[in-house]
Design a protein around this motif. Structure first.
Motif, PDB file in Angstrom:
ATOM      1  N   GLU A 129       2.211   6.828  -6.786  1.00  0.00           N
ATOM      2  CA  GLU A 129       1.439   7.613  -7.394  1.00  0.00           C
ATOM      3  C   GLU A 129       1.729   8.994  -7.183  1.00  0.00           C
ATOM      4  O   GLU A 129       1.584   9.993  -7.810  1.00  0.00           O
ATOM      5  CB  GLU A 129      -0.265   7.533  -6.639  1.00  0.00           C
ATOM      6  N   LEU A 130       2.432   9.399  -5.941  1.00  0.00           N
ATOM      7  CA  LEU A 130       3.033  10.932  -5.859  1.00  0.00           C
ATOM      8  C   LEU A 130       4.078  11.192  -7.056  1.00  0.00           C
ATOM      9  O   LEU A 130       4.077  12.242  -7.291  1.00  0.00           O
ATOM     10  CB  LEU A 130       3.623  10.629  -4.192  1.00  0.00           C
ATOM     11  N   TRP A 131       4.906  10.259  -7.283  1.00  0.00           N
ATOM     12  CA  TRP A 131       5.808  10.428  -8.277  1.00  0.00           C
ATOM     13  C   TRP A 131       5.131  10.739  -9.594  1.00  0.00           C
ATOM     14  O   TRP A 131       5.625  11.560 -10.417  1.00  0.00           O
ATOM     15  CB  TRP A 131       6.940   9.247  -8.213  1.00  0.00           C
ATOM     16  N   VAL A 132       4.432   9.877 -10.083  1.00  0.00           N
ATOM     17  CA  VAL A 132       3.477  10.221 -11.202  1.00  0.00           C
ATOM     18  C   VAL A 132       2.953  11.501 -11.232  1.00  0.00           C
ATOM     19  O   VAL A 132       2.920  12.111 -12.052  1.00  0.00           O
ATOM     20  CB  VAL A 132       2.743   8.903 -11.523  1.00  0.00           C
ATOM     21  N   GLY A 133       2.088  11.780 -10.123  1.00  0.00           N
ATOM     22  CA  GLY A 133       1.478  12.994 -10.158  1.00  0.00           C
ATOM     23  C   GLY A 133       2.394  14.211 -10.207  1.00  0.00           C
ATOM     24  O   GLY A 133       2.159  15.337 -10.689  1.00  0.00           O
ATOM     25  N   SER A 134       3.504  14.123  -9.687  1.00  0.00           N
ATOM     26  CA  SER A 134       4.518  15.315  -9.499  1.00  0.00           C
ATOM     27  C   SER A 134       5.165  15.340 -11.150  1.00  0.00           C
ATOM     28  O   SER A 134       5.495  16.448 -11.367  1.00  0.00           O
ATOM     29  CB  SER A 134       5.427  15.159  -8.591  1.00  0.00           C
ATOM     30  N   PHE A 135       5.429  14.203 -11.643  1.00  0.00           N
ATOM     31  CA  PHE A 135       5.718  14.301 -13.096  1.00  0.00           C
ATOM     32  C   PHE A 135       4.739  14.936 -13.948  1.00  0.00           C
ATOM     33  O   PHE A 135       5.114  15.795 -15.033  1.00  0.00           O
ATOM     34  CB  PHE A 135       6.320  13.141 -13.737  1.00  0.00           C
ATOM     35  N   MET A 177       0.938  -0.976  -0.152  1.00  0.00           N
ATOM     36  CA  MET A 177       0.163   0.059   0.080  1.00  0.00           C
ATOM     37  C   MET A 177       0.957   1.215  -0.117  1.00  0.00           C
ATOM     38  O   MET A 177       0.625   2.117  -0.759  1.00  0.00           O
ATOM     39  CB  MET A 177      -0.805  -0.018   1.332  1.00  0.00           C
ATOM     40  N   GLN A 178       1.967   1.156   0.867  1.00  0.00           N
ATOM     41  CA  GLN A 178       2.696   2.423   0.898  1.00  0.00           C
ATOM     42  C   GLN A 178       3.502   2.479  -0.412  1.00  0.00           C
ATOM     43  O   GLN A 178       3.564   3.834  -0.931  1.00  0.00           O
ATOM     44  CB  GLN A 178       3.949   2.123   2.024  1.00  0.00           C
ATOM     45  N   GLN A 179       3.844   1.455  -1.100  1.00  0.00           N
ATOM     46  CA  GLN A 179       4.745   1.678  -2.544  1.00  0.00           C
ATOM     47  C   GLN A 179       3.710   2.046  -3.602  1.00  0.00           C
ATOM     48  O   GLN A 179       4.190   3.179  -4.442  1.00  0.00           O
ATOM     49  CB  GLN A 179       5.151   0.229  -2.702  1.00  0.00           C
ATOM     50  N   THR A 180       2.301   1.815  -3.448  1.00  0.00           N
ATOM     51  CA  THR A 180       1.587   2.546  -4.534  1.00  0.00           C
ATOM     52  C   THR A 180       1.582   3.946  -4.482  1.00  0.00           C
ATOM     53  O   THR A 180       1.280   4.444  -5.338  1.00  0.00           O
ATOM     54  CB  THR A 180       0.190   1.678  -4.641  1.00  0.00           C
ATOM     55  N   ARG A 181       1.127   4.155  -3.112  1.00  0.00           N
ATOM     56  CA  ARG A 181       1.123   5.724  -2.814  1.00  0.00           C
ATOM     57  C   ARG A 181       2.068   6.306  -3.171  1.00  0.00           C
ATOM     58  O   ARG A 181       2.090   7.524  -3.819  1.00  0.00           O
ATOM     59  CB  ARG A 181       0.662   5.926  -1.242  1.00  0.00           C
ATOM     60  N   LYS A 182       3.343   6.054  -3.045  1.00  0.00           N
ATOM     61  CA  LYS A 182       4.577   6.584  -3.478  1.00  0.00           C
ATOM     62  C   LYS A 182       4.574   6.599  -4.849  1.00  0.00           C
ATOM     63  O   LYS A 182       4.931   7.840  -5.346  1.00  0.00           O
ATOM     64  CB  LYS A 182       5.938   5.890  -2.721  1.00  0.00           C
TER      65      LYS A 182
END
Length: 161
Positions: A8-14, A1-6
């Motif tokens: 998603e955060l990277w994809v969102g920032s890109f 769960m923590q890995q998918t949130r991380k």
């Protein structure tokens, strides 16, 4: 769960960085100097024909952009187009004998206004906000030139017979 949130955060920032980069490129290509109004003064000129001149077309002196076309309207009395230009205030050294003409970038490129500084005499005033430029040269319309050439060629062969 923590890995998918991380992830998603990277994809969102890109994605956000990509959108910002596209916006910066749009502002650069559109030649937007700032969102606020810069310090300008307004000049007006009346032409016989403005061709395809548009609002936001550049006003250039020797190829250097010194302003933009702000509005194009029709004089109700003379039925001729009136062009209003916003010229940057740092370029306030144009004498009243200056002239404007509508020029074309390249053969069939965009049209712009070419401002030609006039001569400075002893009693000459400089153009200020709201002034009207009397000396104008209208746009050359390619269709009119072609028509004149065809008419002169056709007229020349008929008179020879």
């Amino acid at each position: 769960m923590q890995q998918t949130r991380k992830t998603e955060l990277w994809v969102g920032s890109f994605v956000l960085a990509g959108i910002c980069a596209v916006l910066i490129m749009i502002f650069q290509v559109a030649d937007v100097k700032g969102l606020g109004s810069s310090d300008t003064y307004t000049l007006s000129a009346e032409f016989d024909n403005i061709g395809t001149l548009k609002v936001r077309s550049p006003v250039k002196v020797g190829g250097v952009v010194v302003g933009r076309v702000t509005s194009i309207s029709l004089n109700q009395e003379s039925l001729l187009p009136v062009v209003k230009m916003a010229v940057n205030s740092q370029f306030n050294q144009f004498p009243e004998t200056s002239s404007v003409q509508i020029l074309t970038s390249g053969l069939i490129g965009e049209q712009y206004i070419g401002l030609t500084p006039g001569f400075i005499f002893d009693d000459e005033q400089m153009l200020v906000d709201g002034d009207y430029i009397e000396d104008t040269k209208s746009a050359l319309v390619l269709e009119d030139l072609i028509g004149q050439v065809l008419y002169s060629v056709g007229g020349g062969s008929e008179s020879g017979e």
